[in-house]
Scaffold this motif. Structure first.
Motif, PDB file in Angstrom:
ATOM      1  N   LYS A 196      -4.218   3.420  -9.354  1.00 16.93           N
ATOM      2  CA  LYS A 196      -4.016   4.642 -10.135  1.00 16.93           C
ATOM      3  C   LYS A 196      -5.000   5.743  -9.762  1.00 16.93           C
ATOM      4  CE  LYS A 196      -1.966   2.282 -14.109  1.00 16.93           C
ATOM      5  NZ  LYS A 196      -1.906   0.954 -13.452  1.00 16.93           N
ATOM      6  N   ASP A 197      -6.077   5.365  -9.061  1.00 17.08           N
ATOM      7  CA  ASP A 197      -7.022   6.360  -8.558  1.00 17.08           C
ATOM      8  C   ASP A 197      -7.677   5.808  -7.289  1.00 17.08           C
ATOM      9  OD1 ASP A 197      -9.030   4.558  -9.449  1.00 17.08           O
ATOM     10  OD2 ASP A 197      -9.168   5.583 -11.380  1.00 17.08           O
ATOM     11  N   TRP A 198      -8.443   6.652  -6.615  1.00 12.78           N
ATOM     12  CA  TRP A 198      -9.003   6.274  -5.312  1.00 12.78           C
ATOM     13  C   TRP A 198      -9.826   4.974  -5.350  1.00 12.78           C
ATOM     14  CZ3 TRP A 198      -7.592   7.707  -0.685  1.00 12.78           C
ATOM     15  CH2 TRP A 198      -7.000   8.956  -0.474  1.00 12.78           C
ATOM     16  N   PRO A 199     -10.745   4.769  -6.292  1.00 12.95           N
ATOM     17  CA  PRO A 199     -11.565   3.549  -6.269  1.00 12.95           C
ATOM     18  C   PRO A 199     -10.753   2.258  -6.354  1.00 12.95           C
ATOM     19  CG  PRO A 199     -12.577   5.200  -7.684  1.00 12.95           C
ATOM     20  CD  PRO A 199     -11.209   5.708  -7.343  1.00 12.95           C
ATOM     21  N   GLU A 200      -9.552   2.321  -6.910  1.00 11.20           N
ATOM     22  CA  GLU A 200      -8.733   1.124  -7.037  1.00 11.20           C
ATOM     23  C   GLU A 200      -8.053   0.731  -5.724  1.00 11.20           C
ATOM     24  OE1 GLU A 200      -6.102   1.809 -10.329  1.00 11.20           O
ATOM     25  OE2 GLU A 200      -7.651   1.326 -11.809  1.00 11.20           O
ATOM     26  N   ALA A 201      -8.297   1.493  -4.668  1.00 14.42           N
ATOM     27  CA  ALA A 201      -7.740   1.147  -3.352  1.00 14.42           C
ATOM     28  C   ALA A 201      -8.711   0.304  -2.526  1.00 14.42           C
ATOM     29  CB  ALA A 201      -7.375   2.415  -2.591  1.00 14.42           C
ATOM     30  N   VAL A 202      -9.794  -0.150  -3.137  1.00 15.91           N
ATOM     31  CA  VAL A 202     -10.731  -1.045  -2.440  1.00 15.91           C
ATOM     32  C   VAL A 202      -9.983  -2.304  -1.993  1.00 15.91           C
ATOM     33  CG1 VAL A 202     -12.730  -2.560  -2.747  1.00 15.91           C
ATOM     34  CG2 VAL A 202     -12.790  -0.225  -3.630  1.00 15.91           C
ATOM     35  N   GLY A 203     -10.169  -2.657  -0.725  1.00 19.69           N
ATOM     36  CA  GLY A 203      -9.515  -3.836  -0.179  1.00 19.69           C
ATOM     37  C   GLY A 203      -8.072  -3.616   0.234  1.00 19.69           C
ATOM     38  N   LYS A 204      -7.554  -2.388   0.034  1.00 15.56           N
ATOM     39  CA  LYS A 204      -6.163  -2.082   0.358  1.00 15.56           C
ATOM     40  C   LYS A 204      -6.045  -1.448   1.740  1.00 15.56           C
ATOM     41  CE  LYS A 204      -4.780  -3.336  -3.766  1.00 15.56           C
ATOM     42  NZ  LYS A 204      -3.911  -4.525  -3.991  1.00 15.56           N
ATOM     43  N   ARG A 205      -4.815  -1.367   2.213  1.00 17.75           N
ATOM     44  CA  ARG A 205      -4.529  -0.734   3.498  1.00 17.75           C
ATOM     45  C   ARG A 205      -4.214   0.749   3.248  1.00 17.75           C
ATOM     46  NH1 ARG A 205       0.337  -4.569   4.523  1.00 17.75           N
ATOM     47  NH2 ARG A 205       0.385  -4.083   2.305  1.00 17.75           N
ATOM     48  N   VAL A 206      -4.985   1.627   3.877  1.00 20.57           N
ATOM     49  CA  VAL A 206      -4.867   3.071   3.651  1.00 20.57           C
ATOM     50  C   VAL A 206      -4.520   3.757   4.973  1.00 20.57           C
ATOM     51  CG1 VAL A 206      -6.021   5.166   2.867  1.00 20.57           C
ATOM     52  CG2 VAL A 206      -6.554   2.963   1.775  1.00 20.57           C
ATOM     53  N   TYR A 207      -3.420   4.486   4.981  1.00 19.10           N
ATOM     54  CA  TYR A 207      -3.023   5.238   6.180  1.00 19.10           C
ATOM     55  C   TYR A 207      -3.897   6.476   6.296  1.00 19.10           C
ATOM     56  CZ  TYR A 207      -0.282   8.231   9.277  1.00 19.10           C
ATOM     57  OH  TYR A 207       0.105   9.056  10.307  1.00 19.10           O
ATOM     58  N   ILE A 208      -4.558   6.650   7.469  1.00 22.07           N
ATOM     59  CA  ILE A 208      -5.490   7.775   7.639  1.00 22.07           C
ATOM     60  C   ILE A 208      -5.069   8.738   8.750  1.00 22.07           C
ATOM     61  CG2 ILE A 208      -7.422   6.431   6.724  1.00 22.07           C
ATOM     62  CD1 ILE A 208      -8.426   6.180   9.651  1.00 22.07           C
ATOM     63  N   GLY A 209      -3.803   8.661   9.181  1.00 21.32           N
ATOM     64  CA  GLY A 209      -3.325   9.607  10.184  1.00 21.32           C
ATOM     65  C   GLY A 209      -3.124   8.977  11.547  1.00 21.32           C
ATOM     66  N   PRO A 210      -2.732   9.789  12.529  1.00 24.12           N
ATOM     67  CA  PRO A 210      -2.468   9.278  13.877  1.00 24.12           C
ATOM     68  C   PRO A 210      -3.754   8.899  14.605  1.00 24.12           C
ATOM     69  CG  PRO A 210      -2.256  11.656  13.827  1.00 24.12           C
ATOM     70  CD  PRO A 210      -2.458  11.224  12.396  1.00 24.12           C
ATOM     71  N   PRO A 211      -3.652   8.054  15.620  1.00 18.98           N
ATOM     72  CA  PRO A 211      -4.844   7.650  16.375  1.00 18.98           C
ATOM     73  C   PRO A 211      -5.566   8.855  16.987  1.00 18.98           C
ATOM     74  CG  PRO A 211      -2.983   6.247  16.918  1.00 18.98           C
ATOM     75  CD  PRO A 211      -2.434   7.377  16.099  1.00 18.98           C
ATOM     76  N   ALA A 212      -6.866   8.879  16.874  1.00 16.12           N
ATOM     77  CA  ALA A 212      -7.725   9.888  17.516  1.00 16.12           C
ATOM     78  C   ALA A 212      -7.450  11.315  17.064  1.00 16.12           C
ATOM     79  CB  ALA A 212      -7.583   9.800  19.034  1.00 16.12           C
ATOM     80  N   GLY A 213      -6.866  11.471  15.906  1.00 19.55           N
ATOM     81  CA  GLY A 213      -6.585  12.815  15.408  1.00 19.55           C
ATOM     82  C   GLY A 213      -7.669  13.318  14.475  1.00 19.55           C
ATOM     83  N   ALA A 214      -7.733  14.644  14.298  1.00 22.46           N
ATOM     84  CA  ALA A 214      -8.692  15.234  13.368  1.00 22.46           C
ATOM     85  C   ALA A 214      -8.408  14.772  11.943  1.00 22.46           C
ATOM     86  CB  ALA A 214      -8.613  16.752  13.444  1.00 22.46           C
ATOM     87  N   ALA A 215      -7.151  14.382  11.689  1.00 25.10           N
ATOM     88  CA  ALA A 215      -6.775  13.930  10.344  1.00 25.10           C
ATOM     89  C   ALA A 215      -7.598  12.726   9.910  1.00 25.10           C
ATOM     90  CB  ALA A 215      -5.290  13.594  10.301  1.00 25.10           C
ATOM     91  N   ASN A 216      -7.970  11.859  10.841  1.00 28.52           N
ATOM     92  CA  ASN A 216      -8.762  10.681  10.474  1.00 28.52           C
ATOM     93  C   ASN A 216     -10.031  11.081   9.743  1.00 28.52           C
ATOM     94  OD1 ASN A 216      -8.100   9.004  13.684  1.00 28.52           O
ATOM     95  ND2 ASN A 216      -6.788   9.319  11.915  1.00 28.52           N
TER      96      ASN A 216
END
Length: 331
Positions: A136-156
């Protein structure tokens, strides 16, 4: 068919036709520009602005679906008039780093040729979970799989910073990298638990995603959680009920990417002046033309901009009584 969909379809015309259809005087100056995909904010904005520039005798020759790091390099080398450029890419060029690392000192030498006109709103980061998950909020994503953007992109870098600011510490979750185009389907297939997409507020693709399964957007705690200025981001608020299946009852606080319009330092001062003046004085009209462009009227013209201003742009801001940050005045 929605008004946004119809507007996008009407906008997907050949770039070279924009100027020829809209320029009405023989003395119109041809200006070449490169930007991102046609249905992105960065592609939609120059298409919508084209007729206003044409009214001021500027014929826009717009090429879309371009790699913006390469477009920036073309401007720096004097091979292109204008480009929508990521501030992070310009920063990398000044340091001979990132996509310009192999160029060595030539990159920083070329960066000295780059001048900015104004900032542009880019996509907004939407951190999405399924509504029936226990995140329900960011801290509850501990241990989860989080998509952070394409490989080697500034989005990471940007997504990791957003998650950290939200209370999810780097190293406590599994960061997943994959191309933007495959991310939505991968989320639907269960390949990660938090999908951080970058799109315009009110995006049709996210609306369709929320229709298939109710979603929750993860929010920062409050508006004091602003991004580091070096990241090329600004604070943004996503209203409740933006998407059909969105369960958030309160506004969602997130970050939005910011780009900048750049030109070569030797680009015509008069043309730079007219481009800047026309953009700033007509952006409210353009913002009303489509709901996906609504943020255009509110953006700080210097937000995220880190290249020195072009003299033509400086002239307009001074005439309009708009205070210019000292950091943007070329030495």
């Amino acid at each position: 068919m929605s008004n946004s969909t119809q507007w996008l379809r009407n906008s997907l015309c050949a770039a070279t036709l924009i100027g020829s259809m809209l320029a009405t005087t023989a003395q119109a100056e041809q200006v070449s520009m490169e930007s991102a995909s046609p249905n992105s904010l960065l592609g939609m904005i120059p298409q919508a602005m084209a007729r206003h520039w044409a009214d001021n005798d500027i014929e826009l020759q717009l090429s879309l679906n371009q790699t913006l790091t390469k477009s920036l390099l073309k401007v720096a080398a004097g091979k292109l008039d204008l480009a929508v450029a990521p501030p992070l890419a310009y920063n990398a060029m000044t340091k001979n780093a990132g996509p310009y690392k192999k160029m060595g000192d030539k990159a920083s030498a070329l960066a000295a040729n780059v001048r900015s006109l104004f900032g542009l709103p880019g996509g907004t980061y939407h951190a999405i979970t399924w509504a029936d998950d226990n995140i329900k909020d960011w801290p509850e994503a501990v241990g989860k799989r989080v998509y952070i953007g394409p490989p080697a992109g500034a989005a990471n870098t940007q997504v990791i910073a957003l998650a950290t600011k939200g209370g999810l510490i780097e190293g406590t979750y599994d960061p997943i990298k994959a191309p933007w185009g495959a991310a939505t389907q991968s989320f639907q297939d269960g390949q990660f638990d938090v999908y951080v997409g970058n799109t315009s507020i009110g995006s049709q693709s996210l609306a369709e995603l929320s229709l298939s399964h109710d979603i929750r957007l993860l929010s920062l705690a409050d508006k004091s959680q602003t991004p580091d200025p070096s990241l090329g981001l600004q604070l943004v608020v996503i209203p409740p009920n933006t998407y059909p299946g969105q369960v958030n009852k309160s506004p969602v606080i997130s970050w939005q990417t910011v780009m900048m319009m750049v030109a070569h330092k030797d680009f015509s001062e008069e043309t730079a002046y007219k481009l800047t003046k026309t953009f700033l004085e007509n952006r409210a009209i353009v913002a009303k033309s489509n709901s996906m462009l609504s943020q255009l009227s509110d953006i700080d013209p210097f937000a995220g901009v880190n290249a020195p201003l072009h003299p033509g742009a400086v002239r307009y801001y001074q005439e309009a009584g708009i205070a210019i940050p000292a950091r943007l005045l070329a030495q």
